[in-house]
Design a protein around this motif. Sequence first.
Motif, PDB file in Angstrom:
ATOM      1  N   ALA A   1       0.649  -1.274  -0.128  1.00 51.22           N
ATOM      2  CA  ALA A   1      -0.042  -0.086  -0.019  1.00 51.22           C
ATOM      3  C   ALA A   1       0.746   1.304  -0.093  1.00 51.22           C
ATOM      4  O   ALA A   1       0.620   2.167  -0.701  1.00 51.22           O
ATOM      5  N   GLY A   2       1.899   1.458   0.881  1.00 53.32           N
ATOM      6  CA  GLY A   2       2.881   2.420   1.024  1.00 53.32           C
ATOM      7  C   GLY A   2       3.544   2.690  -0.286  1.00 53.32           C
ATOM      8  O   GLY A   2       3.615   3.742  -0.855  1.00 53.32           O
ATOM      9  N   ILE A   3       3.937   1.494  -1.111  1.00 57.50           N
ATOM     10  CA  ILE A   3       4.832   1.609  -2.279  1.00 57.50           C
ATOM     11  C   ILE A   3       3.823   2.229  -3.480  1.00 57.50           C
ATOM     12  O   ILE A   3       4.172   3.294  -4.084  1.00 57.50           O
ATOM     13  N   MET A   4       2.478   1.865  -3.430  1.00 54.66           N
ATOM     14  CA  MET A   4       1.628   2.236  -4.460  1.00 54.66           C
ATOM     15  C   MET A   4       1.207   3.598  -4.259  1.00 54.66           C
ATOM     16  O   MET A   4       0.855   4.387  -5.078  1.00 54.66           O
ATOM     17  N   PHE A   5       0.994   3.807  -3.122  1.00 54.98           N
ATOM     18  CA  PHE A   5       0.428   5.384  -2.709  1.00 54.98           C
ATOM     19  C   PHE A   5       1.457   6.292  -3.021  1.00 54.98           C
ATOM     20  O   PHE A   5       1.384   7.250  -3.368  1.00 54.98           O
TER      21      PHE A   5
ATOM     22  N   ALA B   1       3.795   6.166  -5.191  1.00 53.93           N
ATOM     23  CA  ALA B   1       3.880   6.184  -6.674  1.00 53.93           C
ATOM     24  C   ALA B   1       2.942   7.112  -7.119  1.00 53.93           C
ATOM     25  O   ALA B   1       2.995   7.909  -8.067  1.00 53.93           O
ATOM     26  N   ASN B   2       1.328   6.710  -6.647  1.00 52.33           N
ATOM     27  CA  ASN B   2       0.475   7.628  -6.928  1.00 52.33           C
ATOM     28  C   ASN B   2       0.516   9.294  -6.714  1.00 52.33           C
ATOM     29  O   ASN B   2       0.110  10.017  -7.370  1.00 52.33           O
ATOM     30  N   GLN B   3       1.024   9.402  -5.471  1.00 50.77           N
ATOM     31  CA  GLN B   3       1.422  10.691  -5.182  1.00 50.77           C
ATOM     32  C   GLN B   3       2.388  11.417  -6.167  1.00 50.77           C
ATOM     33  O   GLN B   3       1.986  12.602  -6.560  1.00 50.77           O
ATOM     34  N   TYR B   4       3.529  10.733  -6.597  1.00 47.35           N
ATOM     35  CA  TYR B   4       4.239  11.450  -7.651  1.00 47.35           C
ATOM     36  C   TYR B   4       3.633  11.547  -8.798  1.00 47.35           C
ATOM     37  O   TYR B   4       3.760  12.589  -9.751  1.00 47.35           O
ATOM     38  N   ILE B   5       2.947  10.736  -9.202  1.00 51.39           N
ATOM     39  CA  ILE B   5       2.159  10.603 -10.607  1.00 51.39           C
ATOM     40  C   ILE B   5       1.245  11.711 -10.683  1.00 51.39           C
ATOM     41  O   ILE B   5       1.046  12.309 -11.701  1.00 51.39           O
ATOM     42  N   THR B   6       0.221  11.691  -9.771  1.00 50.20           N
ATOM     43  CA  THR B   6      -0.847  12.490  -9.821  1.00 50.20           C
ATOM     44  C   THR B   6      -0.709  13.888  -9.284  1.00 50.20           C
ATOM     45  O   THR B   6      -1.232  14.819  -9.838  1.00 50.20           O
ATOM     46  N   TYR B   7       0.265  13.906  -8.406  1.00 50.80           N
ATOM     47  CA  TYR B   7       0.212  15.235  -7.531  1.00 50.80           C
ATOM     48  C   TYR B   7       1.832  15.790  -7.566  1.00 50.80           C
ATOM     49  O   TYR B   7       1.956  17.112  -7.025  1.00 50.80           O
ATOM     50  N   GLY B   8       2.431  15.235  -8.265  1.00 50.23           N
ATOM     51  CA  GLY B   8       3.993  15.683  -8.658  1.00 50.23           C
ATOM     52  C   GLY B   8       4.724  15.755  -7.513  1.00 50.23           C
ATOM     53  O   GLY B   8       6.137  16.252  -7.409  1.00 50.23           O
ATOM     54  N   GLY B   9       4.694  14.972  -6.400  1.00 48.10           N
ATOM     55  CA  GLY B   9       5.572  14.772  -5.014  1.00 48.10           C
ATOM     56  C   GLY B   9       4.909  13.926  -4.163  1.00 48.10           C
ATOM     57  O   GLY B   9       3.597  13.483  -4.127  1.00 48.10           O
ATOM     58  N   PRO B  10       5.821  13.403  -3.122  1.00 51.14           N
ATOM     59  CA  PRO B  10       5.376  12.696  -2.054  1.00 51.14           C
ATOM     60  C   PRO B  10       4.151  13.241  -1.197  1.00 51.14           C
ATOM     61  O   PRO B  10       3.570  12.579  -0.507  1.00 51.14           O
ATOM     62  N   PHE B  11       4.066  14.602  -1.095  1.00 53.96           N
ATOM     63  CA  PHE B  11       3.048  15.126  -0.094  1.00 53.96           C
ATOM     64  C   PHE B  11       2.320  16.292  -0.991  1.00 53.96           C
ATOM     65  O   PHE B  11       1.589  17.135  -0.574  1.00 53.96           O
ATOM     66  N   GLY B  12       2.076  16.039  -2.279  1.00 53.91           N
ATOM     67  CA  GLY B  12       1.360  16.965  -3.306  1.00 53.91           C
ATOM     68  C   GLY B  12      -0.104  16.965  -2.704  1.00 53.91           C
ATOM     69  O   GLY B  12      -0.677  18.020  -2.780  1.00 53.91           O
ATOM     70  N   GLN B  13      -0.626  15.824  -2.483  1.00 48.69           N
ATOM     71  CA  GLN B  13      -2.272  15.824  -2.220  1.00 48.69           C
ATOM     72  C   GLN B  13      -2.379  16.686  -0.616  1.00 48.69           C
ATOM     73  O   GLN B  13      -3.473  17.107  -0.560  1.00 48.69           O
TER      74      GLN B  13
ATOM     75  N   VAL C   1       6.810 -13.581   0.193  1.00 45.69           N
ATOM     76  CA  VAL C   1       7.833 -13.171  -0.788  1.00 45.69           C
ATOM     77  C   VAL C   1       7.372 -13.125  -2.246  1.00 45.69           C
ATOM     78  O   VAL C   1       7.438 -12.451  -3.191  1.00 45.69           O
ATOM     79  N   GLY C   2       6.489 -14.214  -2.469  1.00 46.12           N
ATOM     80  CA  GLY C   2       5.786 -14.291  -3.582  1.00 46.12           C
ATOM     81  C   GLY C   2       5.033 -13.313  -4.187  1.00 46.12           C
ATOM     82  O   GLY C   2       5.251 -12.569  -5.315  1.00 46.12           O
ATOM     83  N   PHE C   3       4.166 -12.575  -3.331  1.00 39.15           N
ATOM     84  CA  PHE C   3       3.507 -11.470  -3.567  1.00 39.15           C
ATOM     85  C   PHE C   3       4.234  -9.855  -3.807  1.00 39.15           C
ATOM     86  O   PHE C   3       4.039  -9.491  -5.044  1.00 39.15           O
ATOM     87  N   PRO C   4       5.173  -9.860  -2.892  1.00 42.81           N
ATOM     88  CA  PRO C   4       5.906  -8.713  -3.253  1.00 42.81           C
ATOM     89  C   PRO C   4       6.688  -8.668  -4.671  1.00 42.81           C
ATOM     90  O   PRO C   4       6.838  -7.975  -5.572  1.00 42.81           O
ATOM     91  N   ALA C   5       7.191 -10.066  -4.841  1.00 44.37           N
ATOM     92  CA  ALA C   5       8.102 -10.227  -5.907  1.00 44.37           C
ATOM     93  C   ALA C   5       7.292  -9.951  -7.245  1.00 44.37           C
ATOM     94  O   ALA C   5       7.537  -9.571  -8.115  1.00 44.37           O
ATOM     95  N   PHE C   6       6.054 -10.516  -7.136  1.00 43.47           N
ATOM     96  CA  PHE C   6       4.925 -10.398  -8.098  1.00 43.47           C
ATOM     97  C   PHE C   6       4.703  -8.837  -8.494  1.00 43.47           C
ATOM     98  O   PHE C   6       4.598  -8.592  -9.771  1.00 43.47           O
ATOM     99  N   MET C   7       4.196  -8.300  -7.432  1.00 49.34           N
ATOM    100  CA  MET C   7       4.000  -6.786  -7.509  1.00 49.34           C
ATOM    101  C   MET C   7       5.360  -6.126  -8.280  1.00 49.34           C
ATOM    102  O   MET C   7       5.184  -5.148  -9.266  1.00 49.34           O
ATOM    103  N   ALA C   8       6.585  -6.385  -7.750  1.00 51.87           N
ATOM    104  CA  ALA C   8       7.641  -5.742  -8.284  1.00 51.87           C
ATOM    105  C   ALA C   8       7.746  -6.001  -9.983  1.00 51.87           C
ATOM    106  O   ALA C   8       8.151  -5.220 -10.782  1.00 51.87           O
ATOM    107  N   ALA C   9       7.516  -7.191 -10.158  1.00 51.43           N
ATOM    108  CA  ALA C   9       7.819  -7.616 -11.713  1.00 51.43           C
ATOM    109  C   ALA C   9       6.682  -7.067 -12.614  1.00 51.43           C
ATOM    110  O   ALA C   9       6.776  -6.682 -13.658  1.00 51.43           O
ATOM    111  N   ARG C  10       5.277  -7.090 -11.967  1.00 51.01           N
ATOM    112  CA  ARG C  10       4.312  -6.410 -12.410  1.00 51.01           C
ATOM    113  C   ARG C  10       4.244  -5.035 -12.841  1.00 51.01           C
ATOM    114  O   ARG C  10       3.750  -4.611 -14.028  1.00 51.01           O
TER     115      ARG C  10
END
Length: 300
Positions: free
Chosen positions: A203-207, A209-221, A288-297
């Motif tokens: 959740a933290g990783i995707m959140f 990434a979304n902050q950078y993509i959508t709001y331009g920085g880690p605290f943009g929103q 291990v498998g789920f984080p690895a899948f997320m990283a690859a995906r």
Amino acid sequence: MHAADASAEPSADGRIIAPRFQVHAYGRVPRILGAVLQVLLVADLLYLSLLIVFDTFTGALNPTPPAQAGWLALLALVLFGLLQLLRWFSAATFLVEPERLVLERRGDRFEIPLSSVVSIQLWRLPLPGAGLSLRMKSGRTFQYSPQVSDPLPLLEALGRHNPELSATARPSLTAFAHARAMIVRQRWYHLAFKFVLFPLLPAGIMFRANQYITYGGPFGQYQMYGLGPYLQSLGTYWTFFTAVLVLLAVLLRVPSELIAFIGAWLSPPHARGVRRFVEVANAVLYYVGFPAFMAARFFL
């Protein structure tokens, strides 16, 4: 609940103290009710998780879990509370004495002569948990059936007084329940880490990434809309990945239990080894498998 005091010990004056087991004694109707509540709870959590996974991110700028999810979560709490209440009402003590079995339940005491018990039948369907029933000479089953997560210590205590009676329990079911009780010992803090803390990683990783993509920085929103929307967005990602991991845990648990049961059925002495293998594989795929899948995906 795990059996306690599995072996008899001599008292100070040399007498043998009867092994005492903490169990849950169910009549037929309460046991059916407990099984139904347990099935409903699992079904509710599965539906809740599916709803969150498929209906949270629908293209909205500030996605949130569907409103129905809150009611389903409340229903899950009610079902869980009813299950705990049923367990509290069914709490009992089961003693194995040389000539009789004694069940003490909420002020009632039942003394069952060993000579009147024909066989021990382990529950084929372990709902609301693993347990056993006493088959009497009359052809009926004793009115209360003890639920005990590990029936092996109880059967061993019984076997010291009546080996023929304890031998009537099916070895494969005994081995399956014993292996599960010995290896799968999940406490509340294990579940909290598995379904509360661990989902914060994806959740933290995707959140972020979304902050950078959508709001331009880690605290943009946060800078644009304030703390409330910022934390709500983080909570949405945490809720989403918690639901994903609940579904993953179920998908892993079904084949794990099937493989463990087949192993116990084919070779009861190797049931613990098979159970240990499937639990380790389950943990590796989950943590291990789920984080690895997320990283690859998402990042490769």
